[in-house]
Design a protein around this motif. Structure first.
Motif, PDB file in Angstrom:
ATOM      1  N   VAL A 395     -11.243   2.392   0.493  1.00  0.00           N
ATOM      2  CA  VAL A 395     -11.004   1.191   1.242  1.00  0.00           C
ATOM      3  C   VAL A 395     -11.034  -0.164   0.258  1.00  0.00           C
ATOM      4  O   VAL A 395     -10.070  -0.906   0.333  1.00  0.00           O
ATOM      5  N   GLN A 396     -11.727   0.179  -0.673  1.00  0.00           N
ATOM      6  CA  GLN A 396     -11.936  -1.205  -1.609  1.00  0.00           C
ATOM      7  C   GLN A 396     -10.552  -0.966  -2.644  1.00  0.00           C
ATOM      8  O   GLN A 396      -9.820  -2.260  -2.596  1.00  0.00           O
ATOM      9  N   ALA A 397     -10.183   0.145  -2.791  1.00  0.00           N
ATOM     10  CA  ALA A 397      -8.844   0.297  -3.493  1.00  0.00           C
ATOM     11  C   ALA A 397      -7.672  -0.134  -2.894  1.00  0.00           C
ATOM     12  O   ALA A 397      -6.654  -0.571  -3.351  1.00  0.00           O
ATOM     13  N   TYR A 398      -7.582   0.437  -1.552  1.00  0.00           N
ATOM     14  CA  TYR A 398      -6.701  -0.028  -0.647  1.00  0.00           C
ATOM     15  C   TYR A 398      -6.430  -1.288  -0.613  1.00  0.00           C
ATOM     16  O   TYR A 398      -5.322  -1.905  -0.537  1.00  0.00           O
ATOM     17  N   CYS A 399      -7.599  -2.141  -0.451  1.00  0.00           N
ATOM     18  CA  CYS A 399      -7.558  -3.540  -0.359  1.00  0.00           C
ATOM     19  C   CYS A 399      -7.048  -4.119  -1.362  1.00  0.00           C
ATOM     20  O   CYS A 399      -6.377  -5.225  -1.428  1.00  0.00           O
ATOM     21  N   ARG A 400      -7.569  -3.730  -2.567  1.00  0.00           N
ATOM     22  CA  ARG A 400      -7.003  -4.349  -3.838  1.00  0.00           C
ATOM     23  C   ARG A 400      -5.289  -4.140  -4.098  1.00  0.00           C
ATOM     24  O   ARG A 400      -4.697  -5.129  -4.305  1.00  0.00           O
ATOM     25  N   ARG A 401      -5.003  -2.986  -3.568  1.00  0.00           N
ATOM     26  CA  ARG A 401      -3.585  -2.692  -3.786  1.00  0.00           C
ATOM     27  C   ARG A 401      -2.680  -3.690  -2.659  1.00  0.00           C
ATOM     28  O   ARG A 401      -1.634  -4.194  -3.138  1.00  0.00           O
ATOM     29  N   GLN A 402      -3.394  -3.921  -1.652  1.00  0.00           N
ATOM     30  CA  GLN A 402      -2.904  -4.815  -0.643  1.00  0.00           C
ATOM     31  C   GLN A 402      -2.592  -6.310  -1.008  1.00  0.00           C
ATOM     32  O   GLN A 402      -1.505  -6.953  -0.940  1.00  0.00           O
ATOM     33  N   GLU A 403      -3.505  -6.648  -1.847  1.00  0.00           N
ATOM     34  CA  GLU A 403      -3.554  -7.802  -2.370  1.00  0.00           C
ATOM     35  C   GLU A 403      -2.520  -7.953  -3.638  1.00  0.00           C
ATOM     36  O   GLU A 403      -1.941  -9.071  -3.616  1.00  0.00           O
ATOM     37  N   CYS A 430       4.631   3.914  -4.091  1.00  0.00           N
ATOM     38  CA  CYS A 430       4.187   5.035  -4.439  1.00  0.00           C
ATOM     39  C   CYS A 430       3.151   5.742  -3.952  1.00  0.00           C
ATOM     40  O   CYS A 430       3.015   6.948  -3.560  1.00  0.00           O
ATOM     41  N   PHE A 431       2.098   5.018  -3.829  1.00  0.00           N
ATOM     42  CA  PHE A 431       0.800   5.542  -3.472  1.00  0.00           C
ATOM     43  C   PHE A 431       0.938   6.002  -1.944  1.00  0.00           C
ATOM     44  O   PHE A 431       0.189   7.008  -1.597  1.00  0.00           O
ATOM     45  N   ASP A 432       1.688   5.338  -1.238  1.00  0.00           N
ATOM     46  CA  ASP A 432       1.918   5.517   0.390  1.00  0.00           C
ATOM     47  C   ASP A 432       3.018   6.719   0.413  1.00  0.00           C
ATOM     48  O   ASP A 432       3.357   6.927   1.312  1.00  0.00           O
ATOM     49  N   ASP A 433       3.487   7.210  -0.807  1.00  0.00           N
ATOM     50  CA  ASP A 433       4.683   8.160  -0.713  1.00  0.00           C
ATOM     51  C   ASP A 433       5.900   7.792   0.016  1.00  0.00           C
ATOM     52  O   ASP A 433       6.564   8.439   0.743  1.00  0.00           O
ATOM     53  N   ASP A 434       5.979   6.408  -0.015  1.00  0.00           N
ATOM     54  CA  ASP A 434       7.514   5.908   0.321  1.00  0.00           C
ATOM     55  C   ASP A 434       8.486   5.822  -0.770  1.00  0.00           C
ATOM     56  O   ASP A 434       8.569   4.683  -1.264  1.00  0.00           O
ATOM     57  N   TRP A 435       8.685   6.839  -1.272  1.00  0.00           N
ATOM     58  CA  TRP A 435       9.506   6.939  -2.235  1.00  0.00           C
ATOM     59  C   TRP A 435      10.760   6.343  -2.438  1.00  0.00           C
ATOM     60  O   TRP A 435      11.266   5.544  -3.409  1.00  0.00           O
ATOM     61  N   GLU A 484      -4.903   7.599  -9.631  1.00  0.00           N
ATOM     62  CA  GLU A 484      -3.924   7.242  -8.485  1.00  0.00           C
ATOM     63  C   GLU A 484      -2.577   7.430  -8.778  1.00  0.00           C
ATOM     64  O   GLU A 484      -1.618   8.166  -8.063  1.00  0.00           O
ATOM     65  N   ASP A 485      -1.942   6.954  -9.937  1.00  0.00           N
ATOM     66  CA  ASP A 485      -0.897   7.071 -10.475  1.00  0.00           C
ATOM     67  C   ASP A 485      -0.729   8.597 -10.734  1.00  0.00           C
ATOM     68  O   ASP A 485       0.610   8.969 -10.625  1.00  0.00           O
ATOM     69  N   ARG A 486      -1.496   9.310 -11.147  1.00  0.00           N
ATOM     70  CA  ARG A 486      -1.200  10.711 -11.644  1.00  0.00           C
ATOM     71  C   ARG A 486      -1.008  11.572 -10.322  1.00  0.00           C
ATOM     72  O   ARG A 486      -0.004  12.061 -10.240  1.00  0.00           O
ATOM     73  N   ASP A 487      -1.670  11.320  -9.255  1.00  0.00           N
ATOM     74  CA  ASP A 487      -1.690  12.153  -8.335  1.00  0.00           C
ATOM     75  C   ASP A 487      -0.335  11.882  -7.838  1.00  0.00           C
ATOM     76  O   ASP A 487       0.516  12.943  -7.202  1.00  0.00           O
ATOM     77  N   SER A 488       0.523  10.493  -7.567  1.00  0.00           N
ATOM     78  CA  SER A 488       1.357  10.348  -6.870  1.00  0.00           C
ATOM     79  C   SER A 488       2.630  10.908  -7.732  1.00  0.00           C
ATOM     80  O   SER A 488       3.539  11.420  -7.181  1.00  0.00           O
TER      81      SER A 488
END
Length: 549
Positions: A395-403, A430-435, A484-488
């Motif tokens: 959740v914290q990582a997601y909130c950082r990305r949203q900011e 990219c993290f949301d797999d919306d390429w 995170e970037d690695r997985d994507s």
């Protein structure tokens, strides 16, 4: 293919005992009268069933949770329990008799008949026949004389009025007055069939209304749904919500409620009083009174540890101008402070949907607050301590990305060529797999390697050799980037490996591709689980594996 039976597999109720009655469903003795035993058994079953809510049979889990909750409500209400027990017992079953006359013949003492009695019966028979013949002859002579000495009209009238038999010797025609036909009697309305089998009894008892809104009957505490609401049409005006009553008004109404209902001490008493207040709220036409009744019921549900019920009451209170998600945080915090160890699992499961709902509404601060509350509450459970920690970090990582997304969008409004802002937006998508959205931003971004690969990817290579070359490049770049970037990036490589796999002719090349696809299975599953936790209302993007796996 056998049909999955949740009663049997999850609750150990064999098919011959299905559908189960309330007592069998809760796993307690029939007609149990101890309210604490009933409440504890229901909580135990609900905690067990909630462990299946996140699986592929979550809908069946929810259905059984509703049934257990309905059984709990019924059995904790003395009046409803008495009516249910009476109906469950049914009419007393009489002793089966082989004949309708058995009470009089089979068990009556038979007289002992001697040979003398038999001879007497044989001698009496002819005498009885003679007496009957003489009486019949005398009756005929009397009727004939009466007919001869009286008028035909009198004879007929006498025959009609006094005798049920019309004598055949009367032949004089008499004008007949037509008698209106008698109206047929209306058949009585059929009485409803009485339930006699356990299945019929349970089917009748389980006909209960649901508690959904303050204008509906409050009967069973179905666990609420926390899916994100669908977008309304633009031309649909939003319903105006009622104002929340002032503190002084709430205090006065609360004192009246306390004077009527008194105080509840045990969890069972609190649940019982909760539903009494909900029924009163449903019947009330006064908004201020209805608000306080719902608020008091919510507090009692929290004290009893019934978080699902408390959250449902918040949904019902949404007709007033309240912040639903802020109220959910209050409930989560209040329940989390007094959790018992056996309730932590259900608490964690329910919290996931609340957090996802807050994230879907773009309320990251509330979502992070919820995740922190759950993390603190789960410290007492070794089974959920790690899960709650991972949830908080996600959740914290997601909130950082949203900011970062909001900041990047704001920068691009003033400077459309800001390469760092394009890179930040590309990483977000990219993290949301919306390429399809990520690639254009990578092409304009400040990362040279990502820019070059994004250009090749956007060109959509069609030959097998070019697809394998592009997949290898994504694979190499992913292995040198952070988590995170690695997985994507590795998953993007898997996308192109999957496209080329079916057309490969080289055995060694095919073996390499299959091995890498196998290595990505765990990454794919982890990413899909993360996306589902953060966005339970969204499907996994098809581009992840092109629908193959």
């Amino acid at each position: 293919m056998s049909v999955f039976n949740p009663y049997h597999v999850w609750l150990g109720i064999p098919p011959e005992e299905q559908p189960p009655n309330h007592y069998r469903l809760l796993g307690i003795a029939p007609f149990e009268s101890n309210a604490d035993v009933i409440a504890t058994a229901a909580d135990r079953q609900m905690i067990h069933l909630r462990t299946f809510q996140s699986g592929k049979r979550s809908d069946l889990s929810q259905q059984l949770l509703n049934e257990v909750a309905a059984a709990k409500v019924c059995l904790l209400n003395p009046a409803k329990k008495a009516a249910y027990d009476e109906q469950l017992r049914g009419p007393s079953t009489p002793v089966a008799n082989p004949s309708p006359w058995s009470d009089y013949t089979d068990f009556a003492p038979q007289p002992v008949r001697t040979p003398v009695a038999k001879r007497r019966r044989k001698n009496i028979g002819p005498a009885i026949g003679v007496v009957v013949a003489v009486a019949f002859t005398a009756a005929i002579l009397l009727v004939w004389n009466a007919t001869k000495n009286s008028s035909p009209q009198a004879t007929v009238a006498s025959a009609v009025d006094e005798s049920p038999i019309h004598h055949p010797v009367v032949h004089t025609p008499i004008p007949k007055t037509p008698i209106p036909p008698k109206e047929p009697e209306k058949p009585a309305a059929p009485s409803p069939p009485i339930a006699s089998t356990p299945e019929e009894i349970v089917a009748k008892v389980d006909e209960r209304p649901t508690f959904e809104t303050p204008t509906e009957a409050v009967e069973k505490p179905a666990a609420p749904s926390f899916e994100a609401p669908t977008d309304k049409p633009k031309d649909t005006p939003e319903k105006r919500r009622l104002p929340v009553p002032d503190e002084d008004v709430q205090q006065k109404i609360a004192e009246q409620i306390g004077g009527i209902y008194g105080r509840a001490k045990t969890p069972a008493e609190r649940i019982k009083l909760t539903y009494q207040l909900l029924q009163a709220a449903k019947a009330s036409k006064e908004p201020n009174e209805r608000y306080v009744l719902l608020l008091q019921g919510r507090e009692l549900a929290v004290q009893a540890g019934e978080m699902a019920l408390a959250l449902q009451i918040i949904e019902a209170t949404a007709e007033f101008d309240i912040d639903v998600q802020a109220e959910q945080v209050k409930v989560l915090r209040a329940v989390g402070e007094k959790l018992k160890p056996e309730q932590i699992g259900a608490f964690y499961t329910d919290s996931q949907r609340l957090i996802a709902q807050a994230l879907s509404a773009d309320r990251c601060e509330l979502a992070a607050d919820m995740a922190n509350i759950v993390h603190r509450a789960c410290q007492r459970s070794k089974d959920f301590r790690k899960k709650a920690l991972d949830q908080r970090d996600r959740v914290q990582a997601y909130c950082r990305r949203q900011e970062q997304r909001r900041e990047a969008e704001a920068k691009l409004k003033t400077n459309p060529d800001d390469t760092d802002a394009h890179l930040a937006l590309g990483r977000h998508y990219c993290f949301d797999d919306d390429w399809p959205k990520a690639l254009p931003h990578f092409v304009k971004g400040s990362d040279a390697e990502l820019c070059e690969l994004a250009k090749q990817d956007a060109a959509s290579p069609t030959t097998t050799a070019d697809q394998i070359k592009l997949a290898d490049a994504w694979w190499a770049l992913g292995n040198v980037r952070q988590k995170e970037d690695r997985d994507s990036l590795l998953l993007r490589a898997g996308y192109w490996y999957d496209r080329a796999h079916a057309k490969l002719t080289s055995g060694l090349e095919r073996l390499k591709v299959e091995k890498r696809l196998e290595e990505l299975t765990e990454v794919r599953q982890r990413r899909a689980a993360d996306l589902h936790r953060l966005h339970p209302d969204k499907d996994t993007p098809q581009d992840l594996w092109n629908g193959l796996y």
